[in-house]
Design an enzyme around this catalytic site. Structure first.
Site, PDB file in Angstrom:
ATOM      1  N   LEU A 136      -1.745   7.390  -4.035  1.00 27.07           N
ATOM      2  CA  LEU A 136      -2.310   6.289  -3.264  1.00 27.07           C
ATOM      3  C   LEU A 136      -0.727   5.848  -2.701  1.00 27.07           C
ATOM      4  O   LEU A 136       0.082   6.296  -3.170  1.00 27.07           O
ATOM      5  CB  LEU A 136      -2.294   5.830  -4.795  1.00 27.07           C
ATOM      6  CG  LEU A 136      -3.221   5.684  -5.662  1.00 27.07           C
ATOM      7  CD1 LEU A 136      -3.202   5.031  -6.500  1.00 27.07           C
ATOM      8  CD2 LEU A 136      -4.506   5.643  -4.717  1.00 27.07           C
ATOM      9  N   ASP A 137      -0.881   5.076  -1.465  1.00 26.27           N
ATOM     10  CA  ASP A 137       0.214   4.569  -0.725  1.00 26.27           C
ATOM     11  C   ASP A 137       1.375   3.836  -2.024  1.00 26.27           C
ATOM     12  O   ASP A 137       0.558   3.276  -2.848  1.00 26.27           O
ATOM     13  CB  ASP A 137      -0.574   3.767   0.087  1.00 26.27           C
ATOM     14  CG  ASP A 137      -1.387   4.638   1.420  1.00 26.27           C
ATOM     15  OD1 ASP A 137      -1.462   5.551   1.637  1.00 26.27           O
ATOM     16  OD2 ASP A 137      -2.398   4.080   1.514  1.00 26.27           O
ATOM     17  N   LYS A 138       2.605   4.045  -1.522  1.00 24.13           N
ATOM     18  CA  LYS A 138       3.289   2.942  -2.435  1.00 24.13           C
ATOM     19  C   LYS A 138       2.355   1.920  -1.909  1.00 24.13           C
ATOM     20  O   LYS A 138       2.778   1.302  -3.471  1.00 24.13           O
ATOM     21  CB  LYS A 138       4.648   2.783  -0.854  1.00 24.13           C
ATOM     22  CG  LYS A 138       5.331   2.443  -1.649  1.00 24.13           C
ATOM     23  CD  LYS A 138       6.515   1.878  -0.866  1.00 24.13           C
ATOM     24  CE  LYS A 138       7.769   0.346  -1.536  1.00 24.13           C
ATOM     25  NZ  LYS A 138       8.257   0.049  -0.563  1.00 24.13           N
TER      26      LYS A 138
END
Length: 306
Positions: A136-138
Site C-alpha cells: 500500500l502507498d505510504k
C-alpha cells in the site's frame, strides 16, 4: 564493514590527493564513498582530521572508519506497533496506518513496515521482501496480507497474479459522477518523463478497476473500488484518468480547492479476501477506516447539507 582500517601511505603515492590514494588502497570502496567518509570525519591522517584534496607524501598513518550506506542497514528489525487483524503460522494480516512506508527506500531507510515485520516475526527475514506480497502507498491505510513461510508466499503471489485475492477500497473522489457503477479498463505503466509517477499508456500493462458510488455529495463522492489487477497507484491513476481524482492526492489530483480539504490521498483498503495458502479456507477481513477518513466523509456530508 564497521571495523576501522589502518593504513600507511606508501612512498610511491607521494604527491597524490588523499581520496585518490585511498581509492587505490581500498578498491572495495568507491571513491565517492571514501570522499564522503573524509567529509564526515571518518578518515584520520596521523590522528588528525583530513580533507579529501590533501596531498600525501608517504609514510602517513591513516585510519578509515567505514560507515555503511543507509540501504545496507535498511533490513533491520525494529520494535514498532502493528495493528494485527489476523495471524497464524502461515500468514499475517495487518491494518496499516496512513503514513507508514511499506518497503525501505530513498528517504525512508528505517521505520518501515518491513522493519516492523522483521521484529514481529523474525523468520520472515529469509523470505523475499520479508514476506510482503503486495503493498500500500505510504499515505494509504488499510488491510495487507504478509506471508510467514516461503510456501505461503508462493501461493499468495500466484493467487494475486490469478486475480483470486479480493481487494476492496474506499475512496473519496472529486466531482459529480454520472452513474452509480462502472469500470476503468486502461493499461498502465511508468510515466514516460516523470519516473516517480504512473500513467495510463497504450503500451502499458493491463489494469482494471471496478467502482461503485456509495454516496454522492456536492463536489465529491464516497466511492468503493475493487481491484482486478494490482498496478502501482492503480486506483489513484484510474480515477484521475476519468476526471475524478482522489481528494487530497498531491501527485495525481493537484491542489484541493474545497469545500473539503484532506492532508493525504483519501484511500483506505477496507476489505481483503483470500484463500488460505495451507488450509484452502476462504477468509475475509474488514477494517473500518481511520478517524481522519471518517471525519472527511462527515465533512462532505455537512458541506452537502449546507
Amino acid at each position: 564493514m564497521s571495523e576501522p582500517r589502518h593504513l600507511t601511505i606508501p612512498p610511491e603515492f607521494a604527491g597524490q590527493r588523499l581520496d585518490q590514494s585511498l581509492a587505490e588502497l581500498l578498491p572495495e570502496f568507491s571513491r565517492s564513498r571514501l570522499a564522503a567518509w573524509i567529509d564526515a570525519d571518518r578518515v584520520r591522517v596521523n590522528d588528525a582530521p583530513a580533507r579529501r584534496g590533501r596531498k600525501v607524501w608517504g609514510g602517513e598513518s591513516v585510519t578509515v572508519s567505514p560507515e555503511p550506506l543507509p540501504a545496507e542497514t535498511s533490513h533491520q528489525a525494529q520494535a514498532m506497533a502493528l495493528d494485527v487483524v489476523y495471524e497464524d503460522a502461515d500468514i499475517l494480516v495487518i491494518n496499516k496506518p496512513a503514513g507508514l512506508v511499506t518497503h525501505p527506500g530513498a528517504g525512508n531507510w528505517q521505520g518501515t513496515l518491513l522493519n516492523a515485520l522483521l521484529h514481529h516475526s523474525p523468520q520472515v527475514a529469509g523470505l523475499p521482501r520479508a514476506g510482503i506480497v503486495h503493498r500500500l502507498d505510504k499515505d494509504t491505510s488499510g488491510l495487507m496480507v504478509v506471508a510467514k513461510t516461503l510456501e505461503a508466499r508462493t501461493r499468495l503471489v500466484a493467487d494475486l497474479q490469478a486475480r483470486a485475492v479480493r481487494r476492496v477500497y474506499w475512496a473519496v473522489a472529486r466531482g459529480v459522477w454520472k452513474s452509480r457503477t462502472g469500470e476503468v479498463d486502461a493499461p498502465m505503466g511508468r510515466h514516460p518523463t516523470q519516473r516517480t509517477r504512473m500513467a495510463v499508456l497504450a503500451a502499458g500493462k493491463p489494469a482494471l478497476t471496478y467502482w461503485r458510488v456509495l454516496e454522492q455529495y456536492d463536489a465529491c463522492a464516497w466511492v468503493e473500488c475493487r481491484l482486478s489487477t494490482g498496478r502501482t497507484h492503480q486506483i489513484r491513476v484510474h480515477l484521475a484518468h476519468i476526471g475524478h481524482a482522489l481528494v487530497g492526492d498531491p501527485v495525481y489530483g493537484g491542489r484541493d480547492r474545497g469545500p473539503v480539504i484532506f492532508h493525504r490521498q483519501a484511500l483506505h483498503a477496507v476489505r481483503l479476501g483470500l484463500v488460505h495458502p495451507r488450509s484452502g479456507a476462504a477468509l475475509e477481513w474488514e477494517a473500518p477506516p481511520p478517524d481522519d477518513f471518517r471525519d472527511l466523509i462527515t465533512a462532505c456530508g455537512r458541506a452537502h447539507a449546507a
